[in-house]
Design a protein around this motif. Structure first.
Motif, PDB file in Angstrom:
ATOM      1  N   ILE A  89       0.840  -1.206   0.000  1.00 26.29           N
ATOM      2  CA  ILE A  89       0.000   0.000   0.000  1.00 26.29           C
ATOM      3  C   ILE A  89       0.876   1.258   0.000  1.00 26.29           C
ATOM      4  CG2 ILE A  89      -1.577   1.381   1.426  1.00 26.29           C
ATOM      5  CD1 ILE A  89      -2.978  -1.303   2.148  1.00 26.29           C
ATOM      6  N   PHE A  90       1.925   1.290   0.809  1.00 24.64           N
ATOM      7  CA  PHE A  90       2.815   2.445   0.817  1.00 24.64           C
ATOM      8  C   PHE A  90       3.528   2.597  -0.528  1.00 24.64           C
ATOM      9  CE2 PHE A  90       2.216   2.411   5.400  1.00 24.64           C
ATOM     10  CZ  PHE A  90       2.148   3.770   5.662  1.00 24.64           C
ATOM     11  N   THR A  91       3.849   1.474  -1.171  1.00 27.45           N
ATOM     12  CA  THR A  91       4.447   1.520  -2.504  1.00 27.45           C
ATOM     13  C   THR A  91       3.463   2.127  -3.502  1.00 27.45           C
ATOM     14  OG1 THR A  91       5.854  -0.394  -2.056  1.00 27.45           O
ATOM     15  CG2 THR A  91       5.409   0.104  -4.374  1.00 27.45           C
ATOM     16  N   LEU A  92       2.201   1.687  -3.437  1.00 30.32           N
ATOM     17  CA  LEU A  92       1.185   2.238  -4.344  1.00 30.32           C
ATOM     18  C   LEU A  92       0.972   3.734  -4.107  1.00 30.32           C
ATOM     19  CD1 LEU A  92      -1.487  -0.616  -4.330  1.00 30.32           C
ATOM     20  CD2 LEU A  92       0.030   0.031  -6.210  1.00 30.32           C
ATOM     21  N   LEU A  93       0.975   4.151  -2.844  1.00 28.70           N
ATOM     22  CA  LEU A  93       0.823   5.580  -2.533  1.00 28.70           C
ATOM     23  C   LEU A  93       1.980   6.388  -3.110  1.00 28.70           C
ATOM     24  CD1 LEU A  93      -0.436   5.499   1.160  1.00 28.70           C
ATOM     25  CD2 LEU A  93      -1.688   6.345  -0.828  1.00 28.70           C
ATOM     26  N   LEU A  94       3.181   5.870  -2.999  1.00 29.14           N
ATOM     27  CA  LEU A  94       4.344   6.558  -3.536  1.00 29.14           C
ATOM     28  C   LEU A  94       4.247   6.673  -5.057  1.00 29.14           C
ATOM     29  CD1 LEU A  94       7.154   7.810  -3.037  1.00 29.14           C
ATOM     30  CD2 LEU A  94       8.094   5.525  -3.341  1.00 29.14           C
ATOM     31  N   ILE A  95       3.907   5.571  -5.713  1.00 28.16           N
ATOM     32  CA  ILE A  95       3.775   5.580  -7.168  1.00 28.16           C
ATOM     33  C   ILE A  95       2.659   6.533  -7.590  1.00 28.16           C
ATOM     34  CG2 ILE A  95       3.105   4.168  -9.165  1.00 28.16           C
ATOM     35  CD1 ILE A  95       4.604   1.825  -7.743  1.00 28.16           C
ATOM     36  N   GLU A  96       1.552   6.520  -6.851  1.00 29.80           N
ATOM     37  CA  GLU A  96       0.435   7.407  -7.157  1.00 29.80           C
ATOM     38  C   GLU A  96       0.853   8.870  -7.037  1.00 29.80           C
ATOM     39  OE1 GLU A  96      -4.279   7.745  -6.108  1.00 29.80           O
ATOM     40  OE2 GLU A  96      -2.970   6.989  -4.538  1.00 29.80           O
ATOM     41  N   SER A  97       1.539   9.228  -5.974  1.00 28.73           N
ATOM     42  CA  SER A  97       1.969  10.614  -5.771  1.00 28.73           C
ATOM     43  C   SER A  97       2.945  11.059  -6.850  1.00 28.73           C
ATOM     44  CB  SER A  97       2.603  10.781  -4.388  1.00 28.73           C
ATOM     45  OG  SER A  97       1.640  10.593  -3.387  1.00 28.73           O
ATOM     46  N   VAL A  98       3.898  10.202  -7.190  1.00 25.96           N
ATOM     47  CA  VAL A  98       4.868  10.535  -8.235  1.00 25.96           C
ATOM     48  C   VAL A  98       4.158  10.658  -9.584  1.00 25.96           C
ATOM     49  CG1 VAL A  98       6.835   9.635  -9.541  1.00 25.96           C
ATOM     50  CG2 VAL A  98       6.867   9.569  -7.042  1.00 25.96           C
ATOM     51  N   SER A  99       3.249   9.747  -9.870  1.00 27.22           N
ATOM     52  CA  SER A  99       2.527   9.780 -11.146  1.00 27.22           C
ATOM     53  C   SER A  99       1.730  11.066 -11.309  1.00 27.22           C
ATOM     54  CB  SER A  99       1.586   8.576 -11.263  1.00 27.22           C
ATOM     55  OG  SER A  99       2.316   7.382 -11.285  1.00 27.22           O
ATOM     56  N   ILE A 100       1.063  11.479 -10.250  1.00 26.43           N
ATOM     57  CA  ILE A 100       0.283  12.726 -10.300  1.00 26.43           C
ATOM     58  C   ILE A 100       1.222  13.919 -10.448  1.00 26.43           C
ATOM     59  CG2 ILE A 100      -1.217  14.258  -8.969  1.00 26.43           C
ATOM     60  CD1 ILE A 100      -2.503  11.676  -7.798  1.00 26.43           C
ATOM     61  N   ALA A 101       2.316  13.923  -9.688  1.00 24.01           N
ATOM     62  CA  ALA A 101       3.266  15.039  -9.731  1.00 24.01           C
ATOM     63  C   ALA A 101       3.886  15.200 -11.117  1.00 24.01           C
ATOM     64  CB  ALA A 101       4.356  14.842  -8.687  1.00 24.01           C
TER      65      ALA A 101
END
Length: 168
Positions: free
Chosen positions: A122-134
């Motif tokens: 879940i923390f990996t997905l959150l990181l990927i999600e934040s980077v993808s949006i940024a």
């Protein structure tokens, strides 16, 4: 009745499923750190720092805040790995005794193992999600973020409790 201070200490080998969960969890953790290192120079100064229940960004922060995600992930990995190694300190129902200790320990340890690795994922997905949006690669998981997290943590707990209820 066996109290938590004098419960038997048993050596129970890790199961194949525990090894698989650990491999997936540790690979996700290492992959998230590698991913962050690879994209760090491309990240803008401000990145998504918080999401509301609908999965929408409701606060932007410094890209340095992204380090919190692998930091918390590392803490969870270490803490829950240690907790996994001492199933005799876990909480058990009153019917726990020396004859069913092995079953309870194994079931509890497997549940902690799954939760540990799911939290890291879940923390990996959150990181990927934040980077993808940024970086403008996508809009993230959106409304699915919260249900995925709740189900990801809730299912192993529910299944673990149901399996423990079957232990005589």
């Amino acid at each position: 009745m066996v109290n938590s201070w004098n419960r038997p200490k048993l050596k129970i080998a890790k199961t194949i499923s525990e090894w698989i969960w650990d491999i997936v969890g540790y690979l996700c953790f290492a992959g998230s750190i590698l991913f962050l290192l690879l994209v760090w120079g491309k990240l803008p100064d401000e990145v998504p720092a918080h999401y509301n229940a609908l999965g929408e960004v409701d606060r932007w922060g410094s890209k340095w805040e992204l380090l919190i995600l692998p930091g918390v992930g590392a803490f969870l990995l270490i803490f829950m790995q240690v907790l996994e190694g001492f199933p005799e300190v876990h909480n058990y129902p009153k019917r726990f005794n020396e004859s069913n200790a092995r079953q309870f320990y194994l079931q509890s340890r497997k549940m902690i193992n799954q939760l540990k690795n799911i939290c890291v994922i879940i923390f990996t997905l959150l990181l990927i999600e934040s980077v993808s949006i940024a970086l403008g690669w996508g809009s993230g998981l959106g409304i699915w973020s919260l249900p995925i997290m709740i189900l990801g943590v809730g299912i192993p707990i529910t299944v673990g409790i149901m399996k423990q209820r079957k232990i005589k």
